[in-house]
Design a protein around this motif. Structure first.
Motif, PDB file in Angstrom:
ATOM      1  N   LEU A   8       8.082  -2.002 -12.959  1.00 17.20           N
ATOM      2  CA  LEU A   8       6.685  -2.299 -13.269  1.00 17.20           C
ATOM      3  C   LEU A   8       6.017  -1.082 -13.890  1.00 17.20           C
ATOM      4  N   ILE A   9       5.034  -1.327 -14.746  1.00 17.84           N
ATOM      5  CA  ILE A   9       4.281  -0.234 -15.350  1.00 17.84           C
ATOM      6  C   ILE A   9       2.818  -0.643 -15.446  1.00 17.84           C
ATOM      7  N   ALA A  10       1.951   0.338 -15.265  1.00 21.89           N
ATOM      8  CA  ALA A  10       0.513   0.141 -15.444  1.00 21.89           C
ATOM      9  C   ALA A  10      -0.018   1.404 -16.093  1.00 21.89           C
ATOM     10  N   THR A  11      -0.876   1.253 -17.082  1.00 24.96           N
ATOM     11  CA  THR A  11      -1.377   2.439 -17.757  1.00 24.96           C
ATOM     12  C   THR A  11      -2.751   2.203 -18.351  1.00 24.96           C
ATOM     13  N   SER A  12      -3.478   3.295 -18.510  1.00 21.29           N
ATOM     14  CA  SER A  12      -4.759   3.246 -19.212  1.00 21.29           C
ATOM     15  C   SER A  12      -4.606   3.846 -20.599  1.00 21.29           C
ATOM     16  N   MET A  33       0.837  -1.199   0.000  1.00 19.76           N
ATOM     17  CA  MET A  33       0.000   0.000   0.000  1.00 19.76           C
ATOM     18  C   MET A  33       0.873   1.251   0.000  1.00 19.76           C
ATOM     19  N   SER A  34       0.288   2.361  -0.478  1.00 20.85           N
ATOM     20  CA  SER A  34       0.993   3.638  -0.481  1.00 20.85           C
ATOM     21  C   SER A  34       0.013   4.790  -0.304  1.00 20.85           C
ATOM     22  N   GLY A  41      -8.957  19.581  -9.164  1.00 19.37           N
ATOM     23  CA  GLY A  41     -10.059  19.031  -9.951  1.00 19.37           C
ATOM     24  C   GLY A  41      -9.852  17.609 -10.435  1.00 19.37           C
ATOM     25  N   ILE A  42      -9.083  16.820  -9.694  1.00 23.65           N
ATOM     26  CA  ILE A  42      -8.823  15.440 -10.098  1.00 23.65           C
ATOM     27  C   ILE A  42      -9.415  14.505  -9.054  1.00 23.65           C
ATOM     28  N   ASN A  43     -10.332  13.668  -9.488  1.00 27.03           N
ATOM     29  CA  ASN A  43     -10.949  12.664  -8.630  1.00 27.03           C
ATOM     30  C   ASN A  43     -11.039  11.390  -9.461  1.00 27.03           C
ATOM     31  N   GLU A  44     -10.087  10.495  -9.270  1.00 29.05           N
ATOM     32  CA  GLU A  44      -9.975   9.304 -10.106  1.00 29.05           C
ATOM     33  C   GLU A  44      -9.879   8.036  -9.269  1.00 29.05           C
ATOM     34  N   TYR A  45     -10.549   7.009  -9.741  1.00 26.96           N
ATOM     35  CA  TYR A  45     -10.413   5.664  -9.181  1.00 26.96           C
ATOM     36  C   TYR A  45     -10.132   4.734 -10.353  1.00 26.96           C
ATOM     37  N   ARG A  46      -9.057   3.979 -10.271  1.00 25.05           N
ATOM     38  CA  ARG A  46      -8.691   3.070 -11.355  1.00 25.05           C
ATOM     39  C   ARG A  46      -8.152   1.758 -10.817  1.00 25.05           C
ATOM     40  N   GLU A  47      -8.444   0.689 -11.520  1.00 27.69           N
ATOM     41  CA  GLU A  47      -7.798  -0.605 -11.337  1.00 27.69           C
ATOM     42  C   GLU A  47      -7.148  -0.937 -12.665  1.00 27.69           C
ATOM     43  N   LEU A  48      -5.838  -1.126 -12.643  1.00 34.73           N
ATOM     44  CA  LEU A  48      -5.093  -1.347 -13.880  1.00 34.73           C
ATOM     45  C   LEU A  48      -4.215  -2.588 -13.766  1.00 34.73           C
ATOM     46  N   PRO A  49      -4.012  -3.317 -14.867  1.00 34.58           N
ATOM     47  CA  PRO A  49      -3.069  -4.436 -14.840  1.00 34.58           C
ATOM     48  C   PRO A  49      -1.634  -3.911 -14.790  1.00 34.58           C
ATOM     49  N   VAL A  50      -0.788  -4.613 -14.063  1.00 35.75           N
ATOM     50  CA  VAL A  50       0.619  -4.234 -13.913  1.00 35.75           C
ATOM     51  C   VAL A  50       1.464  -5.190 -14.740  1.00 35.75           C
ATOM     52  N   ARG A  51       2.429  -4.637 -15.471  1.00 36.92           N
ATOM     53  CA  ARG A  51       3.333  -5.445 -16.295  1.00 36.92           C
ATOM     54  C   ARG A  51       4.775  -5.138 -15.903  1.00 36.92           C
ATOM     55  N   GLY A  52       5.637  -6.098 -16.125  1.00 39.67           N
ATOM     56  CA  GLY A  52       7.059  -5.892 -15.905  1.00 39.67           C
ATOM     57  C   GLY A  52       7.680  -5.200 -17.098  1.00 39.67           C
ATOM     58  N   CYS A  53       8.762  -4.480 -16.872  1.00 40.71           N
ATOM     59  CA  CYS A  53       9.481  -3.795 -17.950  1.00 40.71           C
ATOM     60  C   CYS A  53      10.866  -4.407 -18.099  1.00 40.71           C
ATOM     61  N   MET A  71       0.431  -7.928  -6.050  1.00 38.82           N
ATOM     62  CA  MET A  71       1.332  -8.706  -6.890  1.00 38.82           C
ATOM     63  C   MET A  71       0.764 -10.095  -7.202  1.00 38.82           C
ATOM     64  N   ASN A  72      -0.180 -10.575  -6.379  1.00 40.69           N
ATOM     65  CA  ASN A  72      -0.791 -11.889  -6.613  1.00 40.69           C
ATOM     66  C   ASN A  72      -1.610 -11.892  -7.898  1.00 40.69           C
ATOM     67  N   TYR A  73      -2.283 -10.789  -8.172  1.00 39.82           N
ATOM     68  CA  TYR A  73      -3.132 -10.685  -9.353  1.00 39.82           C
ATOM     69  C   TYR A  73      -2.581  -9.689 -10.385  1.00 39.82           C
ATOM     70  N   SER A  74      -1.373  -9.194 -10.164  1.00 42.27           N
ATOM     71  CA  SER A  74      -0.708  -8.241 -11.071  1.00 42.27           C
ATOM     72  C   SER A  74      -1.609  -7.067 -11.415  1.00 42.27           C
ATOM     73  N   ARG A  75      -2.046  -6.342 -10.385  1.00 44.73           N
ATOM     74  CA  ARG A  75      -2.885  -5.167 -10.619  1.00 44.73           C
ATOM     75  C   ARG A  75      -2.587  -4.099  -9.571  1.00 44.73           C
ATOM     76  N   ILE A  76      -2.901  -2.887  -9.957  1.00 42.41           N
ATOM     77  CA  ILE A  76      -2.747  -1.748  -9.059  1.00 42.41           C
ATOM     78  C   ILE A  76      -4.098  -1.039  -8.986  1.00 42.41           C
ATOM     79  N   THR A  77      -4.481  -0.653  -7.777  1.00 39.92           N
ATOM     80  CA  THR A  77      -5.702   0.102  -7.546  1.00 39.92           C
ATOM     81  C   THR A  77      -5.285   1.490  -7.087  1.00 39.92           C
ATOM     82  N   ILE A  78      -5.827   2.510  -7.733  1.00 38.98           N
ATOM     83  CA  ILE A  78      -5.447   3.895  -7.439  1.00 38.98           C
ATOM     84  C   ILE A  78      -6.699   4.701  -7.135  1.00 38.98           C
ATOM     85  N   GLN A  79      -6.676   5.427  -6.012  1.00 36.03           N
ATOM     86  CA  GLN A  79      -7.756   6.356  -5.666  1.00 36.03           C
ATOM     87  C   GLN A  79      -7.101   7.715  -5.403  1.00 36.03           C
TER      88      GLN A  79
END
Length: 177
Positions: free
Chosen positions: A140-144, A79-80, A116-128, A101-109
């Motif tokens: 690691l990288i995750a992007t929409s 967590m962060s 003016g930024i209010n974002e909630y995202r779940e994104l897949p994480v990949r290795g670089c 890391m178990n499901y290779s995803r990041i959740t961001i709130q």
């Protein structure tokens, strides 16, 4: 929804001391970037209990106090708290990020109402994979952002389109005969 990119680097200072009895607990350091309007945020991923019990700002202390259950460590979950980074200044905002890391995803709130930024995202994480020697490459990288799907960015080495599977198939087809 805004496009967002998370880049995470392994913290080479993890476990070292920065004072008497004070240890660096972040396993990954990273950035979250939103291109329009441009915003950059900093994250330091650590184990769940360290994240919960040691918030470093009043905003994060208040957020932790609102949780009804005290979180415990889970294998593979980090967590962060989130900090806005602008003109060399870090300022705490309401928000968190969870790296599973178990499901290779990041959740961001992110709740940065002053910008003016209010974002909630779940994104897949990949290795670089570092393709250019000496150039810092995130672990690691995750992007929409759709631009990373095709054509591939060099540091991802095809990971976003199942590149590992394709590389394995090519290896079986051409090298192992």
């Amino acid at each position: 929804m805004k496009e967002i990119t998370a880049r995470l680097w392994e913290n080479k200072m993890y476990g070292t001391t920065f004072g008497k009895g004070q240890y660096r607990k972040a396993i990954y350091n990273g950035t979250l970037e939103i291109p329009s309007p441009y915003a950059k945020y900093l994250v330091d991923f650590e184990e769940v209990e360290a994240w919960f019990h040691f918030p470093k700002s009043p905003i994060h202390t208040e957020m932790a106090a609102r949780l009804s259950n005290i979180p415990t460590n889970e294998d593979g979950v980090l967590m962060s708290w989130i900090y806005r980074y602008e003109n060399g200044v870090k300022s705490a905002i309401e928000g968190y990020a969870a790296l599973d890391m178990n499901y290779s995803r990041i959740t961001i709130q992110i709740d940065d109402s002053s910008h003016g930024i209010n974002e909630y995202r779940e994104l897949p994480v990949r290795g670089c994979i570092a393709r250019i020697p000496g150039k810092p490459t995130p672990a690691l990288i995750a992007t929409s952002q759709s631009e990373l799907n095709s054509p591939q960015k060099p540091s991802t080495n095809g990971v976003f389109a199942g590149g590992y599977k394709q590389a394995l198939e090519n290896l079986k087809k051409y090298a192992i005969q």
